[in-house]
Design a protein around this motif. Structure first.
Motif, PDB file in Angstrom:
ATOM      1  N   MET A   1      47.530  34.677 -58.860  1.00  0.00           N
ATOM      2  CA  MET A   1      49.134  34.502 -59.458  1.00  0.00           C
ATOM      3  C   MET A   1      49.943  35.123 -58.444  1.00  0.00           C
ATOM      4  O   MET A   1      49.817  36.133 -58.014  1.00  0.00           O
ATOM      5  N   LEU A   2      51.061  34.553 -58.211  1.00  0.00           N
ATOM      6  CA  LEU A   2      52.423  35.141 -57.591  1.00  0.00           C
ATOM      7  C   LEU A   2      53.265  35.282 -58.417  1.00  0.00           C
ATOM      8  O   LEU A   2      53.920  34.562 -59.464  1.00  0.00           O
ATOM      9  N   GLY A   3      53.958  36.415 -58.299  1.00  0.00           N
ATOM     10  CA  GLY A   3      55.064  36.652 -59.048  1.00  0.00           C
ATOM     11  C   GLY A   3      55.380  38.353 -59.321  1.00  0.00           C
ATOM     12  O   GLY A   3      54.602  39.009 -58.834  1.00  0.00           O
ATOM     13  N   PRO A   4      56.237  38.509 -60.300  1.00  0.00           N
ATOM     14  CA  PRO A   4      57.127  37.546 -60.951  1.00  0.00           C
ATOM     15  C   PRO A   4      58.293  36.683 -59.894  1.00  0.00           C
ATOM     16  O   PRO A   4      58.645  37.349 -59.298  1.00  0.00           O
ATOM     17  N   ILE A   5      58.181  35.486 -59.945  1.00  0.00           N
ATOM     18  CA  ILE A   5      59.059  34.763 -59.325  1.00  0.00           C
ATOM     19  C   ILE A   5      60.262  34.335 -60.100  1.00  0.00           C
ATOM     20  O   ILE A   5      60.120  33.925 -61.183  1.00  0.00           O
ATOM     21  N   GLN A   6      61.398  34.387 -59.492  1.00  0.00           N
ATOM     22  CA  GLN A   6      62.649  34.049 -60.084  1.00  0.00           C
ATOM     23  C   GLN A   6      63.383  32.811 -59.420  1.00  0.00           C
ATOM     24  O   GLN A   6      64.234  32.533 -59.911  1.00  0.00           O
ATOM     25  N   ALA A   7      62.983  32.410 -58.345  1.00  0.00           N
ATOM     26  CA  ALA A   7      63.617  31.341 -57.648  1.00  0.00           C
ATOM     27  C   ALA A   7      62.587  30.760 -56.397  1.00  0.00           C
ATOM     28  O   ALA A   7      61.607  31.347 -55.965  1.00  0.00           O
ATOM     29  N   VAL A   8      62.820  29.395 -56.117  1.00  0.00           N
ATOM     30  CA  VAL A   8      61.749  28.807 -55.088  1.00  0.00           C
ATOM     31  C   VAL A   8      62.715  28.311 -54.134  1.00  0.00           C
ATOM     32  O   VAL A   8      63.747  27.469 -54.183  1.00  0.00           O
ATOM     33  N   ILE A   9      62.178  28.430 -52.892  1.00  0.00           N
ATOM     34  CA  ILE A   9      63.073  27.807 -51.579  1.00  0.00           C
ATOM     35  C   ILE A   9      61.647  26.873 -51.109  1.00  0.00           C
ATOM     36  O   ILE A   9      60.801  27.147 -50.694  1.00  0.00           O
ATOM     37  N   VAL A  10      62.412  25.487 -50.886  1.00  0.00           N
ATOM     38  CA  VAL A  10      61.433  24.495 -50.613  1.00  0.00           C
ATOM     39  C   VAL A  10      61.741  24.095 -49.170  1.00  0.00           C
ATOM     40  O   VAL A  10      63.030  23.423 -48.968  1.00  0.00           O
ATOM     41  N   ASP A  11      60.881  23.890 -48.319  1.00  0.00           N
ATOM     42  CA  ASP A  11      60.873  23.260 -47.094  1.00  0.00           C
ATOM     43  C   ASP A  11      61.106  21.684 -47.350  1.00  0.00           C
ATOM     44  O   ASP A  11      60.658  21.034 -48.419  1.00  0.00           O
ATOM     45  N   LEU A  12      61.418  20.954 -46.383  1.00  0.00           N
ATOM     46  CA  LEU A  12      61.928  19.358 -46.548  1.00  0.00           C
ATOM     47  C   LEU A  12      61.032  18.539 -45.680  1.00  0.00           C
ATOM     48  O   LEU A  12      59.859  17.932 -46.300  1.00  0.00           O
ATOM     49  N   ASP A  13      60.995  18.417 -44.387  1.00  0.00           N
ATOM     50  CA  ASP A  13      60.090  17.545 -43.705  1.00  0.00           C
ATOM     51  C   ASP A  13      58.570  18.130 -43.644  1.00  0.00           C
ATOM     52  O   ASP A  13      58.293  19.256 -43.134  1.00  0.00           O
ATOM     53  N   GLY A  14      57.767  17.395 -44.039  1.00  0.00           N
ATOM     54  CA  GLY A  14      56.411  17.634 -44.016  1.00  0.00           C
ATOM     55  C   GLY A  14      55.841  18.374 -45.369  1.00  0.00           C
ATOM     56  O   GLY A  14      54.721  18.505 -45.575  1.00  0.00           O
ATOM     57  N   THR A  15      56.803  18.816 -46.382  1.00  0.00           N
ATOM     58  CA  THR A  15      56.571  19.402 -47.412  1.00  0.00           C
ATOM     59  C   THR A  15      56.764  18.612 -48.633  1.00  0.00           C
ATOM     60  O   THR A  15      55.840  18.489 -49.390  1.00  0.00           O
ATOM     61  N   MET A  16      58.112  17.763 -48.691  1.00  0.00           N
ATOM     62  CA  MET A  16      58.430  17.210 -49.720  1.00  0.00           C
ATOM     63  C   MET A  16      58.494  15.471 -49.138  1.00  0.00           C
ATOM     64  O   MET A  16      57.968  14.718 -49.951  1.00  0.00           O
ATOM     65  N   VAL A  17      58.770  15.481 -47.974  1.00  0.00           N
ATOM     66  CA  VAL A  17      58.906  13.954 -47.541  1.00  0.00           C
ATOM     67  C   VAL A  17      58.155  14.010 -46.143  1.00  0.00           C
ATOM     68  O   VAL A  17      58.340  14.720 -45.380  1.00  0.00           O
ATOM     69  N   ASP A  18      57.332  12.780 -46.181  1.00  0.00           N
ATOM     70  CA  ASP A  18      56.657  12.422 -44.842  1.00  0.00           C
ATOM     71  C   ASP A  18      57.917  11.711 -43.946  1.00  0.00           C
ATOM     72  O   ASP A  18      57.942  10.525 -44.425  1.00  0.00           O
ATOM     73  N   THR A  19      58.305  12.306 -43.025  1.00  0.00           N
ATOM     74  CA  THR A  19      59.443  11.914 -42.303  1.00  0.00           C
ATOM     75  C   THR A  19      58.915  11.466 -40.838  1.00  0.00           C
ATOM     76  O   THR A  19      59.965  11.096 -39.993  1.00  0.00           O
ATOM     77  N   LEU A  20      57.532  11.128 -40.620  1.00  0.00           N
ATOM     78  CA  LEU A  20      57.390  11.003 -39.197  1.00  0.00           C
ATOM     79  C   LEU A  20      57.642   9.661 -38.755  1.00  0.00           C
ATOM     80  O   LEU A  20      58.129   9.426 -37.744  1.00  0.00           O
ATOM     81  N   GLY A  21      57.926   8.689 -39.769  1.00  0.00           N
ATOM     82  CA  GLY A  21      58.233   7.342 -39.634  1.00  0.00           C
ATOM     83  C   GLY A  21      59.836   7.455 -39.019  1.00  0.00           C
ATOM     84  O   GLY A  21      60.230   6.693 -38.314  1.00  0.00           O
ATOM     85  N   ASP A  22      60.482   8.083 -39.790  1.00  0.00           N
ATOM     86  CA  ASP A  22      61.900   8.382 -39.616  1.00  0.00           C
ATOM     87  C   ASP A  22      62.031   9.125 -38.224  1.00  0.00           C
ATOM     88  O   ASP A  22      63.053   8.386 -37.173  1.00  0.00           O
ATOM     89  N   PHE A  23      61.458   9.999 -37.733  1.00  0.00           N
ATOM     90  CA  PHE A  23      61.497  10.384 -36.368  1.00  0.00           C
ATOM     91  C   PHE A  23      61.033   9.693 -35.230  1.00  0.00           C
ATOM     92  O   PHE A  23      61.662   9.366 -34.227  1.00  0.00           O
ATOM     93  N   GLU A  24      60.008   8.863 -35.463  1.00  0.00           N
ATOM     94  CA  GLU A  24      59.344   7.931 -34.575  1.00  0.00           C
ATOM     95  C   GLU A  24      60.349   6.730 -34.135  1.00  0.00           C
ATOM     96  O   GLU A  24      60.680   6.309 -33.118  1.00  0.00           O
TER      97      GLU A  24
END
Length: 234
Positions: A1-24
């Motif tokens: 377990m991680l914590g106590p956590i009060q906020a979350v910071i999220v990366d975008l490319d490769g974490t939330m969205v597969d953007t290889l097609g856009d880059f290509e």
């Protein structure tokens, strides 16, 4: 377990969205404008993640070193990565702005995971090395923007991940101490930045870690889907 956590910071490319097609698509349109051979997805996956400037310089250096290009000696004398960078950057921006999100897809479990984190009242920020305008456009295109109270790009701070500055700046904007802000990413860039900033870090197993197994990075945890994250947080 991680914590106590009060906020979350999220990366975008490769974490939330597969953007290889856009880059290509954007890179190959750029290469065509410069009369250079098309890039491969394998090359993009190895070089993406440290910002658009690094991506373009790396791709130019690779493409100019290909045998079919170096064989044109009279042309290569006047064409190198430094002289081509500015026109390549301009064409890349032109093309990426027009196709942003059209050749990409949200990873399974992302919407469900973000919704669960939001339901627990955790404030969230998106922090990426992608230029801010492109990041904002992609979040809107994929209907992910509503999850985030803050969005910061590779041009939002003087330095990019893996430098800790972007994480420290994001924590300051959110009003949370780094040890209470969880970084969620997909690569050693995210892990190194989080460690240097004093943030706990979780990595997804499916992203773009420069072609290396992400399990070797040494994060606090690794998940196969983003919707597995809430169960790890106190």
């Amino acid at each position: 377990m991680l914590g106590p956590i009060q906020a979350v910071i999220v990366d975008l490319d490769g974490t939330m969205v597969d953007t290889l097609g856009d880059f290509e698509e954007a890179l190959n349109r750029t290469m065509a404008d410069l009369d250079l051979p098309p890039v491969t997805r394998a090359l993009i996956e190895r070089t993406v993640g440290k910002g658009s400037e690094h991506l373009i310089r790396s791709v130019l250096a690779h493409q100019l070193a290909l045998p079919e290009v170096t064989g044109l000696a009279n042309v290569c004398q006047a064409r190198n990565a430094d002289t081509l960078y500015e026109p390549a950057w301009q064409r890349y921006q032109h093309h990426y702005q027009r196709i942003n999100g059209q050749f990409s897809a949200v990873y399974p479990g992302v919407v469900e995971g973000l919704a669960a984190l939001k339901a627990r009242g955790l404030p969230m920020a998106c922090l990426t090395n992608k230029p801010l305008a492109f990041a904002q456009g992609l979040l809107v295109a994929k209907a992910l923007d509503g999850f985030f109270g803050w969005t910061f790009g590779g041009d939002s701070f003087a330095r990019k991940k893996p430098d800790p500055m972007p994480l420290l700046g994001t924590c300051a904007a959110m009003g949370v101490a780094p040890p209470r802000a969880l970084m969620l990413g997909d690569s050693q860039n995210d892990a190194q930045a989080a460690r240097a900033a004093g943030c706990p870090v979780v990595l997804v197993s499916y992203g773009y870690n420069h072609g290396e197994p992400v399990q070797q990075v040494g994060a606090d945890a690794c998940v196969d889907r983003l919707d597995a994250l809430p169960a790890l947080i106190q």
